[in-house]
Structures are given as C-alpha cells and as structure tokens.
Scaffold this motif. Structure first.
Motif, PDB file in Angstrom:
ATOM      1  N   LYS A 100    -101.257  22.443 -74.300  1.00 32.79           N
ATOM      2  CA  LYS A 100    -101.800  21.725 -73.111  1.00 32.79           C
ATOM      3  C   LYS A 100    -100.871  21.211 -71.979  1.00 32.79           C
ATOM      4  O   LYS A 100    -101.605  21.204 -70.688  1.00 32.79           O
ATOM      5  CB  LYS A 100    -102.318  20.370 -73.900  1.00 32.79           C
ATOM      6  N   TYR A 148     -93.976   8.316 -73.391  1.00 32.95           N
ATOM      7  CA  TYR A 148     -93.875   8.086 -74.926  1.00 32.95           C
ATOM      8  C   TYR A 148     -92.601   8.606 -75.489  1.00 32.95           C
ATOM      9  O   TYR A 148     -91.671   7.859 -76.179  1.00 32.95           O
ATOM     10  CB  TYR A 148     -94.834   8.359 -75.897  1.00 32.95           C
ATOM     11  N   ARG A 149     -92.203   9.811 -74.738  1.00 30.57           N
ATOM     12  CA  ARG A 149     -90.697  10.393 -75.329  1.00 30.57           C
ATOM     13  C   ARG A 149     -89.763   9.724 -74.566  1.00 30.57           C
ATOM     14  O   ARG A 149     -88.659   9.458 -75.139  1.00 30.57           O
ATOM     15  CB  ARG A 149     -90.671  11.932 -74.661  1.00 30.57           C
ATOM     16  N   SER A 159     -93.984   9.821 -81.256  1.00 32.41           N
ATOM     17  CA  SER A 159     -95.235   9.714 -81.959  1.00 32.41           C
ATOM     18  C   SER A 159     -95.029   8.555 -82.801  1.00 32.41           C
ATOM     19  O   SER A 159     -96.160   7.660 -82.887  1.00 32.41           O
ATOM     20  CB  SER A 159     -95.247  10.717 -82.994  1.00 32.41           C
ATOM     21  N   GLY A 212    -102.377  14.585 -72.624  1.00 37.85           N
ATOM     22  CA  GLY A 212    -101.918  13.532 -73.533  1.00 37.85           C
ATOM     23  C   GLY A 212    -102.486  13.632 -74.902  1.00 37.85           C
ATOM     24  O   GLY A 212    -103.250  14.790 -75.435  1.00 37.85           O
ATOM     25  N   ARG A 213    -102.948  12.497 -75.385  1.00 43.62           N
ATOM     26  CA  ARG A 213    -103.835  12.507 -76.850  1.00 43.62           C
ATOM     27  C   ARG A 213    -104.971  11.548 -76.494  1.00 43.62           C
ATOM     28  O   ARG A 213    -105.941  11.766 -77.245  1.00 43.62           O
ATOM     29  CB  ARG A 213    -102.762  11.898 -77.844  1.00 43.62           C
ATOM     30  N   ASP A 214    -105.066  10.497 -75.424  1.00 42.67           N
ATOM     31  CA  ASP A 214    -106.160   9.576 -75.489  1.00 42.67           C
ATOM     32  C   ASP A 214    -106.478   9.485 -74.063  1.00 42.67           C
ATOM     33  O   ASP A 214    -107.106   8.600 -73.431  1.00 42.67           O
ATOM     34  CB  ASP A 214    -105.528   8.235 -75.826  1.00 42.67           C
ATOM     35  N   ARG A 240     -96.632  15.213 -87.435  1.00 38.53           N
ATOM     36  CA  ARG A 240     -96.909  14.571 -86.180  1.00 38.53           C
ATOM     37  C   ARG A 240     -98.424  14.292 -85.893  1.00 38.53           C
ATOM     38  O   ARG A 240     -98.987  13.297 -85.497  1.00 38.53           O
ATOM     39  CB  ARG A 240     -96.222  15.183 -84.948  1.00 38.53           C
ATOM     40  N   SER A 280     -98.233  12.648 -69.962  1.00 36.66           N
ATOM     41  CA  SER A 280     -98.257  11.288 -70.399  1.00 36.66           C
ATOM     42  C   SER A 280     -97.213  11.152 -71.532  1.00 36.66           C
ATOM     43  O   SER A 280     -96.696  10.217 -71.904  1.00 36.66           O
ATOM     44  CB  SER A 280     -99.732  10.673 -70.813  1.00 36.66           C
ATOM     45  N   GLY A 281     -97.078  12.152 -72.395  1.00 40.65           N
ATOM     46  CA  GLY A 281     -96.301  12.399 -73.357  1.00 40.65           C
ATOM     47  C   GLY A 281     -94.934  12.184 -73.017  1.00 40.65           C
ATOM     48  O   GLY A 281     -94.167  11.364 -73.912  1.00 40.65           O
ATOM     49  N   ARG A 299     -87.557  16.831 -73.940  1.00 38.42           N
ATOM     50  CA  ARG A 299     -88.406  17.804 -74.611  1.00 38.42           C
ATOM     51  C   ARG A 299     -88.109  18.130 -76.304  1.00 38.42           C
ATOM     52  O   ARG A 299     -88.701  18.865 -76.915  1.00 38.42           O
ATOM     53  CB  ARG A 299     -88.336  19.188 -73.918  1.00 38.42           C
ATOM     54  N   SER A 334     -95.366   5.651 -80.456  1.00 38.05           N
ATOM     55  CA  SER A 334     -96.865   5.632 -79.564  1.00 38.05           C
ATOM     56  C   SER A 334     -98.015   4.860 -80.413  1.00 38.05           C
ATOM     57  O   SER A 334     -98.866   4.556 -80.034  1.00 38.05           O
ATOM     58  CB  SER A 334     -97.248   6.930 -79.407  1.00 38.05           C
ATOM     59  N   ARG A 350     -98.158   1.066 -76.317  1.00 36.05           N
ATOM     60  CA  ARG A 350     -99.167   1.655 -75.323  1.00 36.05           C
ATOM     61  C   ARG A 350     -99.732   0.752 -74.354  1.00 36.05           C
ATOM     62  O   ARG A 350     -99.977   0.933 -73.134  1.00 36.05           O
ATOM     63  CB  ARG A 350    -100.308   1.624 -76.504  1.00 36.05           C
ATOM     64  N   ARG A 370    -103.421   6.849 -86.562  1.00 33.84           N
ATOM     65  CA  ARG A 370    -103.220   5.580 -86.007  1.00 33.84           C
ATOM     66  C   ARG A 370    -104.249   4.822 -85.551  1.00 33.84           C
ATOM     67  O   ARG A 370    -105.381   5.741 -85.202  1.00 33.84           O
ATOM     68  CB  ARG A 370    -102.100   5.893 -84.958  1.00 33.84           C
ATOM     69  N   ASP A 380    -100.582  11.190 -85.361  1.00 35.48           N
ATOM     70  CA  ASP A 380    -101.363  10.917 -83.955  1.00 35.48           C
ATOM     71  C   ASP A 380    -102.854  10.808 -84.356  1.00 35.48           C
ATOM     72  O   ASP A 380    -103.419   9.997 -83.508  1.00 35.48           O
ATOM     73  CB  ASP A 380    -101.044  11.911 -83.218  1.00 35.48           C
TER      74      ASP A 380
HETATM   75  O1   DC Z   1     -97.565  15.819 -75.839  1.00 34.02           O
HETATM   76  P1   DC Z   1     -95.918  15.277 -76.296  1.00 34.02           P
HETATM   77  O2   DC Z   1     -95.661  16.192 -77.643  1.00 34.02           O
HETATM   78  O3   DC Z   1     -94.883  15.193 -75.272  1.00 34.02           O
HETATM   79  O4   DC Z   1     -96.146  13.614 -76.874  1.00 34.02           O
HETATM   80  C1   DC Z   1     -95.275  13.396 -77.710  1.00 34.02           C
HETATM   81  C2   DC Z   1     -96.015  12.018 -78.579  1.00 34.02           C
HETATM   82  O5   DC Z   1     -96.346  11.136 -77.646  1.00 34.02           O
HETATM   83  C3   DC Z   1     -97.189  12.284 -79.387  1.00 34.02           C
HETATM   84  O6   DC Z   1     -96.956  12.904 -80.616  1.00 34.02           O
HETATM   85  C4   DC Z   1     -97.970  11.036 -79.426  1.00 34.02           C
HETATM   86  C5   DC Z   1     -97.424  10.373 -78.135  1.00 34.02           C
HETATM   87  N1   DC Z   1     -98.484  10.481 -77.162  1.00 34.02           N
HETATM   88  C6   DC Z   1     -99.650   9.522 -77.324  1.00 34.02           C
HETATM   89  O7   DC Z   1     -99.621   8.853 -78.340  1.00 34.02           O
HETATM   90  N2   DC Z   1    -100.516   9.455 -76.351  1.00 34.02           N
HETATM   91  C7   DC Z   1    -100.242  10.232 -75.255  1.00 34.02           C
HETATM   92  N3   DC Z   1    -101.447  10.077 -74.212  1.00 34.02           N
HETATM   93  C8   DC Z   1     -99.433  11.158 -75.106  1.00 34.02           C
HETATM   94  C9   DC Z   1     -98.592  11.377 -76.097  1.00 34.02           C
END
Ligand code: DC
Length: 216
Positions: free
Chosen positions: A20, A42-43, A83, A112-114, A163, A38-39, A74, A86, A92, A170, A167
C-alpha cells in the motif's frame, strides 16, 4: 487554505507489507498530490518508546524527529512496536488531528489502517490493499535481502500474521475496509500491474472530483 470538504483525498488502507505504501507513493506522484504515510507516525512514536523506555502518551509529544533515520523507522522492530502503541487511545488521539489537518490542507494520498474508516470517512476514493500472507512475507524477505539484512522468511510470515491480527482486533480504530472501499488483492500482480489496477479504481472518482471543484 481549502476546507476539508474541498480537498481531494485518496485513502489507501491495507495489511502489513501489502504494497500500500508503494501504491500510495505512485498515486501521489501520478496526480501530483501530497503523500502521508500515517504508519510512519506510529513508527516514530514506537521508536521513541523503544529508546526512552518511557510512557507512550508522553513519547508521542516528546519525540525528536530530526534524530531518526529511515532505516530505523522502516525496521520490523519499529513496525511491531508501532502496532502495539497504535492500540493506545492517547497515541491515536495525539495523531488524529495532524492527519485530519493534512487531509484538509492538501490534495493527498494517505496510507494506513483507518484512513477510510476514521481519519477521512469522506475521502474521494478508498482502497483496501491486501495480498496472501505468504506472498507478503516473501516480498518483505526479498526487500530485506536486497538491503543486506538476512531474516528467516517463516519468522517474517509469523510476525506479519500476528501484526495483522493485532491491528484487526484492537478495540479502537481497527484495521478494516471501509464499506465503500474498493478491495485490491495484489497477490498475483507485480507493482506495475498493481498500480494500473489501483489507478483504474481511483481515477474516475478523482477526475470527477477535480472536475466538480471550482477553479481558483
Ligand atoms: O503501515 P505500517 O506498517 O508502517 O504501520 C505500522 C503500524 O502502525 C501498524 O501495524 C499499525 C499502526 N498503524 C495504525 O494503527 N493506523 C494507521 N493509520 C497506520 C498504522
């Protein structure tokens, strides 16, 4: 400055190592939009927690961005810890407004995820990118090989699966496709084919939004 309703946002959510990020970058380049990974937010929080051994809620505010290199951001260690942090509501909450402001200010691709579910529920176009876990683990293994970082593929696979499970399950802003997201499975696609598929899905929506927007 434009209002949120006026800016165009492509939300690219998906599983770990699904491609992605690469797709988001290429879409941003294609449309000349800004890109927010956006990840990485959180990293960065995760790295500050790992380094300080401190309270994640404080770390979200205290992190020194200038000291941290891309390799550290990375790394799989940072991904795993990201993770974990997050799932903390204060983390958040600390990152939410920055992402919304970014989306309101720029025409952007945000991955991202959300993003499609929580950050930008009104995004112009939404993708949810996935691939079979084995395929994702193999891609990550190859990527690490090329960087001279030897890792067991089986272990990468186990970490990716763990992971994703965390994710997805949660309670706050879990990873899931938005109801109106287009699903893109890249298992059997190389990056060029995946990009072409992504573009075919989002282009009509982005072009329509560009056309509908008043000029100036
Ligand atoms: O996309 P990534 O692998 O860099 O994201 C790392 C962690 O950050 C992922 O396992 C969960 C969290 N994350 C999140 O909760 N919400 C997001 N929008 C992006 C990442």
């Amino acid at each position: 400055m434009r209002t949120a309703s006026n800016s165009i946002v492509i939300a690219v959510d998906g599983t770990a190592a699904s491609g992605k990020g690469t797709l988001a970058k290429r879409l941003a380049r294609h449309f000349s939009f800004a890109h927010l990974d956006s990840g990485s937010l959180y990293r960065l929080v995760a790295l500050s927690v790992l380094e300080s051994g401190g309270d994640p809620a404080q770390a979200a505010k205290a992190i020194d961005l200038s000291r941290i290199g891309d390799d550290a951001i990375r790394s799989d260690r940072a991904g795993k810890k990201a993770s974990e942090v997050s799932a903390i509501p204060e983390v958040r909450a600390a990152l939410l407004q920055f992402q919304r402001d970014f989306a309101a200010e720029f025409d952007a691709v945000i991955d991202g995820r959300d993003i499609g579910t929580v950050i930008c529920p009104d995004a112009t176009a939404k993708l949810f990118v996935d691939a079979r876990p084995q395929v994702r683990a193999n891609r990550r293994w190859k990527e690490l090989q090329s960087l001279g970082i030897p890792r067991e593929e089986a272990q990468i696979l186990a970490e990716l699966v763990a992971r994703d499970r965390a994710d997805r399950s949660r309670p706050i802003s879990p990873m899931k496709p938005a109801l109106d997201a287009d699903l893109l499975d890249t298992s059997d696609l190389d990056i060029d084919a995946a990009f072409a598929a992504a573009l075919a899905l989002v282009s009509p929506k982005v072009e329509a939004a560009l056309k509908a927007r008043p000029r100036g």
